[in-house]
Motif scaffolding. Sequence first.
Motif, mmCIF file in Angstrom:
data_model
loop_
_atom_site.group_PDB
_atom_site.id
_atom_site.type_symbol
_atom_site.label_atom_id
_atom_site.label_comp_id
_atom_site.label_asym_id
_atom_site.label_seq_id
_atom_site.Cartn_x
_atom_site.Cartn_y
_atom_site.Cartn_z
ATOM 1 N N CYS A 209 -26.779 -13.145 -2.401
ATOM 2 C CA CYS A 209 -27.801 -13.676 -1.076
ATOM 3 C C CYS A 209 -29.143 -12.570 -1.713
ATOM 4 C CB CYS A 209 -27.641 -13.413 -0.303
ATOM 5 S SG CYS A 209 -27.514 -10.878 0.148
ATOM 6 N N MET A 210 -28.800 -12.536 -2.621
ATOM 7 C CA MET A 210 -30.300 -11.806 -2.997
ATOM 8 C C MET A 210 -31.286 -11.277 -1.442
ATOM 9 S SD MET A 210 -30.604 -13.035 -6.363
ATOM 10 C CE MET A 210 -29.597 -13.893 -6.891
ATOM 11 N N LYS A 211 -30.825 -10.425 -0.569
ATOM 12 C CA LYS A 211 -30.695 -10.138 0.422
ATOM 13 C C LYS A 211 -31.093 -7.759 -0.430
ATOM 14 C CE LYS A 211 -30.773 -11.759 3.300
ATOM 15 N NZ LYS A 211 -32.087 -12.978 3.946
ATOM 16 N N CYS A 212 -30.694 -7.380 -1.245
ATOM 17 C CA CYS A 212 -30.761 -6.162 -2.085
ATOM 18 C C CYS A 212 -31.446 -6.099 -3.180
ATOM 19 C CB CYS A 212 -29.803 -5.587 -2.558
ATOM 20 S SG CYS A 212 -28.857 -6.934 -4.325
ATOM 21 N N LEU A 213 -32.414 -7.606 -3.153
ATOM 22 C CA LEU A 213 -33.873 -7.495 -3.799
ATOM 23 C C LEU A 213 -35.160 -7.694 -3.444
ATOM 24 C CD1 LEU A 213 -32.269 -10.245 -6.898
ATOM 25 C CD2 LEU A 213 -32.825 -7.030 -6.615
ATOM 26 N N ASP A 214 -34.650 -7.954 -1.530
ATOM 27 C CA ASP A 214 -35.823 -8.022 -0.781
ATOM 28 C C ASP A 214 -37.314 -6.272 -0.598
ATOM 29 O OD1 ASP A 214 -35.341 -10.615 -0.831
ATOM 30 O OD2 ASP A 214 -34.305 -10.586 1.349
ATOM 31 N N ASP A 215 -37.369 -6.051 -1.638
ATOM 32 C CA ASP A 215 -38.413 -5.173 -1.441
ATOM 33 C C ASP A 215 -37.833 -4.185 -0.715
ATOM 34 O OD1 ASP A 215 -40.738 -3.966 -2.311
ATOM 35 O OD2 ASP A 215 -41.758 -4.356 -0.223
ATOM 36 N N ILE A 216 -36.644 -3.477 -1.224
ATOM 37 C CA ILE A 216 -35.125 -2.711 -0.464
ATOM 38 C C ILE A 216 -35.348 -1.197 -1.269
ATOM 39 C CG2 ILE A 216 -32.771 -2.769 0.186
ATOM 40 C CD1 ILE A 216 -34.422 -4.333 2.182
ATOM 41 N N SER A 223 -31.765 -4.890 -9.629
ATOM 42 C CA SER A 223 -32.490 -5.979 -10.372
ATOM 43 C C SER A 223 -31.692 -6.831 -10.262
ATOM 44 C CB SER A 223 -32.803 -5.429 -11.794
ATOM 45 O OG SER A 223 -32.158 -4.744 -12.122
ATOM 46 N N LEU A 224 -32.275 -8.830 -10.791
ATOM 47 C CA LEU A 224 -31.047 -9.832 -11.797
ATOM 48 C C LEU A 224 -31.374 -9.663 -12.227
ATOM 49 C CD1 LEU A 224 -29.874 -11.546 -10.371
ATOM 50 C CD2 LEU A 224 -31.511 -13.167 -9.791
ATOM 51 N N GLU A 225 -29.915 -9.987 -13.513
ATOM 52 C CA GLU A 225 -30.008 -9.721 -14.678
ATOM 53 C C GLU A 225 -28.916 -10.929 -15.339
ATOM 54 O OE1 GLU A 225 -29.093 -6.216 -16.943
ATOM 55 O OE2 GLU A 225 -31.557 -5.713 -16.470
ATOM 56 N N ASN A 226 -28.802 -12.418 -16.160
ATOM 57 C CA ASN A 226 -28.234 -12.924 -16.465
ATOM 58 C C ASN A 226 -27.679 -13.417 -14.879
ATOM 59 O OD1 ASN A 226 -28.859 -12.801 -19.078
ATOM 60 N ND2 ASN A 226 -27.586 -10.746 -19.203
ATOM 61 N N ASN A 227 -28.020 -13.571 -14.514
ATOM 62 C CA ASN A 227 -27.420 -13.599 -12.716
ATOM 63 C C ASN A 227 -26.892 -13.149 -12.208
ATOM 64 O OD1 ASN A 227 -27.856 -15.824 -11.084
ATOM 65 N ND2 ASN A 227 -26.377 -16.957 -11.332
ATOM 66 N N LYS A 228 -26.983 -11.939 -12.364
ATOM 67 C CA LYS A 228 -25.903 -11.000 -11.668
ATOM 68 C C LYS A 228 -27.017 -9.634 -11.652
ATOM 69 C CE LYS A 228 -22.188 -11.636 -14.725
ATOM 70 N NZ LYS A 228 -20.666 -10.366 -15.588
ATOM 71 N N ILE A 229 -26.387 -9.210 -10.442
ATOM 72 C CA ILE A 229 -27.250 -8.257 -9.725
ATOM 73 C C ILE A 229 -26.180 -6.669 -10.276
ATOM 74 C CG2 ILE A 229 -27.310 -6.409 -7.477
ATOM 75 C CD1 ILE A 229 -28.589 -8.951 -7.017
ATOM 76 N N THR A 230 -27.498 -5.854 -10.598
ATOM 77 C CA THR A 230 -27.576 -4.685 -11.321
ATOM 78 C C THR A 230 -27.996 -3.418 -10.870
ATOM 79 O OG1 THR A 230 -29.009 -5.006 -13.131
ATOM 80 C CG2 THR A 230 -27.408 -5.905 -14.052
ATOM 81 N N ILE A 231 -27.282 -2.193 -10.770
ATOM 82 C CA ILE A 231 -27.950 -0.623 -10.242
ATOM 83 C C ILE A 231 -28.222 -0.173 -11.416
ATOM 84 C CG2 ILE A 231 -27.410 0.622 -8.771
ATOM 85 C CD1 ILE A 231 -26.211 -0.925 -7.019
ATOM 86 N N ASP A 232 -29.377 0.187 -11.628
ATOM 87 C CA ASP A 232 -30.054 1.277 -12.811
ATOM 88 C C ASP A 232 -29.832 3.042 -12.152
ATOM 89 O OD1 ASP A 232 -30.813 3.076 -14.618
ATOM 90 O OD2 ASP A 232 -32.810 2.605 -14.722
ATOM 91 N N TYR A 233 -28.348 3.044 -12.190
ATOM 92 C CA TYR A 233 -27.871 4.737 -11.647
ATOM 93 C C TYR A 233 -28.694 5.990 -12.073
ATOM 94 C CZ TYR A 233 -23.959 1.506 -10.058
ATOM 95 O OH TYR A 233 -22.690 0.901 -9.279
ATOM 96 N N ASP A 234 -29.592 5.509 -13.258
ATOM 97 C CA ASP A 234 -30.664 6.497 -13.603
ATOM 98 C C ASP A 234 -31.395 6.928 -13.229
ATOM 99 O OD1 ASP A 234 -28.627 6.869 -15.823
ATOM 100 O OD2 ASP A 234 -29.584 5.917 -17.360
ATOM 101 N N THR A 235 -31.416 6.121 -12.412
ATOM 102 C CA THR A 235 -32.955 5.357 -11.402
ATOM 103 C C THR A 235 -32.849 5.805 -9.952
ATOM 104 O OG1 THR A 235 -33.341 3.794 -11.416
ATOM 105 C CG2 THR A 235 -34.620 4.732 -12.618
ATOM 106 N N CYS A 236 -31.248 5.626 -9.142
ATOM 107 C CA CYS A 236 -31.472 5.516 -7.997
ATOM 108 C C CYS A 236 -31.134 6.480 -7.114
ATOM 109 C CB CYS A 236 -29.969 4.832 -8.138
ATOM 110 S SG CYS A 236 -28.947 4.774 -6.440
ATOM 111 N N LYS A 237 -31.900 6.762 -6.279
ATOM 112 C CA LYS A 237 -31.332 7.908 -5.340
ATOM 113 C C LYS A 237 -30.720 8.479 -4.078
ATOM 114 C CE LYS A 237 -34.338 9.423 -8.188
ATOM 115 N NZ LYS A 237 -34.744 10.481 -9.368
ATOM 116 N N GLY A 238 -30.180 6.882 -3.699
ATOM 117 C CA GLY A 238 -28.420 7.040 -3.170
ATOM 118 C C GLY A 238 -29.650 7.135 -1.824
#
Length: 276
Positions: A209-216, A223-238
């Motif tokens: 649905c891409m809601k998580c990509l809407d400037d959230i 990000s969206l990579e190879n048509n899959k949602i990915t999370i960079d856990y090194d930068t995620c602040k929870g």
Amino acid sequence: MRRIRFVDISIFVLKYIFNWRFWIAEITKKSKIYKKFIDKMLFEEDEIVVVPNTVNINKKIESEGSEFLPTDIIKEVVKRSEDIVIMNTCLCRESNDCQDYPHDIGCIFLGPTTRKIPNHIGKKATVDEALAQIDKADEAGLTHIIGRNKIDTIWMNIRPGKGLLTICHCCPCCCLWKVYPNLDEDISDKIEKLNGVEIKLHEDNCKHCMKCLDDICMYGSISLENNKITIDYDTCKGCGLCVNACKFDAITIDYTAKTIDNIVNRIDDLIEIKEL
């Protein structure tokens, strides 16, 4: 009167340069001298923690018979505070003419230094009023950042900084939102993920649905990579806003026993504001 005039000028300047904040932050990665200057002037001794928004997460942390919601961490700090001021409006949302979140949910300031805040900036508040403000921010979908932030002492022209604790209720328009990733990591690392908080991605539940990509995401960790949602856990602040945005349980938030230890230790550190 001199302080009020200084604050008014500061607000005018901040609003004027607000939309330059990304460019200003980016230079810290390119110039060591500029980085040291910005760090010294605006971020020296900062200590800021992201606390997940709880309205849609609504997950309790259980430990030895006690239960916490993440926002209760902030509420506990408020309950231990004798001096409380609620900012009349959110300077960031006003400066950016935010259309998605209310302008009237301003920061909460705690500590003895709040006695020097001019009345036209913020009003003295009771504990109950501050707790209601936190609930209001939760309901609006804002995420909380709590800590000592030197820039608040600069633009309000108040001291000492150790006597001021700021609770921000942030949205994508806010001054820190997406600015810290633009800063040199020596500065950006001053904003911390709450220990024990873990964001998890469940690809089988994702409906794209891409809601998580809407400037959230505050840190641009999704990000969206190879048509899959990915999370960079090194930068995620929870912060948990991606969890709130997802309606299919494709992103969840979990806590561990470490969270409780961090709550206790961090509150003890922040409550030093009462000893000044």
